[in-house]
Design an enzyme around this catalytic site. Sequence first.
Site, PDB file in Angstrom:
ATOM      1  N   HIS A 196       0.817  -1.150  -0.044  1.00  0.00           N
ATOM      2  CA  HIS A 196       0.008  -0.037  -0.047  1.00  0.00           C
ATOM      3  C   HIS A 196       0.903   1.439   0.128  1.00  0.00           C
ATOM      4  CE1 HIS A 196      -2.870  -2.937   1.550  1.00  0.00           C
ATOM      5  NE2 HIS A 196      -3.811  -2.432   1.034  1.00  0.00           N
ATOM      6  N   ASP A 262      -4.673  -6.050  -8.043  1.00  0.00           N
ATOM      7  CA  ASP A 262      -4.760  -5.348  -6.877  1.00  0.00           C
ATOM      8  C   ASP A 262      -4.883  -3.754  -7.353  1.00  0.00           C
ATOM      9  OD1 ASP A 262      -4.987  -4.893  -4.169  1.00  0.00           O
ATOM     10  OD2 ASP A 262      -3.288  -5.885  -3.627  1.00  0.00           O
TER      11      ASP A 262
END
Length: 354
Positions: A196, A262
Amino acid sequence: MSSSLRSTAHSSPLPDDLPGPLMVDVLGTELAADDCRRIAHPLVGGIILFTRNYRDPEQLAALCAAIHALRPGLLIGIDHEGGRVQRCREGFTRLPAMRQLGELWDTDAAAAATAARDIGFVLAAELRACGVDLSFTPVLDLDWGRSAVVGSRAFHGDPQAVVALAGALIDGLRQGGMIACGKHFPGHGWAEADSHVAMPVDPRSLAELAPDLAPYRQLPLDAVMPAHVVYPQVDSRPAGFSPVWIRLLREELGFAGAIFSDDLSMHGASLAGDIVARAEAAWSAGVDMLLVCNAPESVDLLLKRWRVVDEPQRIRRRAALRCAVPASSREALALDARYRAGLAQADRLLRALA
């Protein structure tokens, strides 16, 4: 070799409302004008929900109904795994982290598999009762004791325990009317950085990655999400942008279902360039549906600038993600013995943790 239950999708007719290759998010608990504009765009094929989109089951059902009223074929997904990754809380069953199933496996493997199946049913049935089509679960990463972002989300460090527990969870998901999306291929459990906010690197060779690949070889997955992780001994690109890894998944592992990226807004995707370059890289690598989350300006840029030639096989793979098992109402669930068994299993595991 894995064998997706969607492996015959290539022979089915194309749906009337073609599901586009982008999965995007919405702003709040109700649809705003900008949400409706994006949902109507033909490039959009799915909506992913977050905690900000949830207040209670009634509100969630109304939001999903509004989305499906605009685009009946749109896929609605969510990250709802249990443990710390559970977007819907108030009014939903609190689910244990998958690690707790792994800990039970170490003392009673049969009981752990039963618990995983029952919990999978609860997970799926509660979401489907509100109109959600897909949860991005199970996490198939091995617990190597290195990755904090994976941590308790992993079932176990033993690949055969992961296969058994994830397989039982998948059985429960399907009984509850939901397909299974394994993540994060080929494995995020060794790389320590959080994709992230950083670019994780796993320096192991393909041979050393064999234990991480075992669940993808053995489980009947409907969808797979590659990791934003670079495995430099295999390819210099993150797995989700790598035709090398996608080809291995398709050809060596025999996977015939849908491949999700993702989130393309994550730092781990930045290696590919700006948002249009990221979409192009993932699509060219062989990804079927691209997630763009928490970045409405990036979504608008893609809708304006991205030009993609879609393919019937990819459209069919995306269309096959909505499970054919009808959803039960929340009232009907209360009378379902499988649901009550799942509630008891979740409660038992959570009390053991307390």
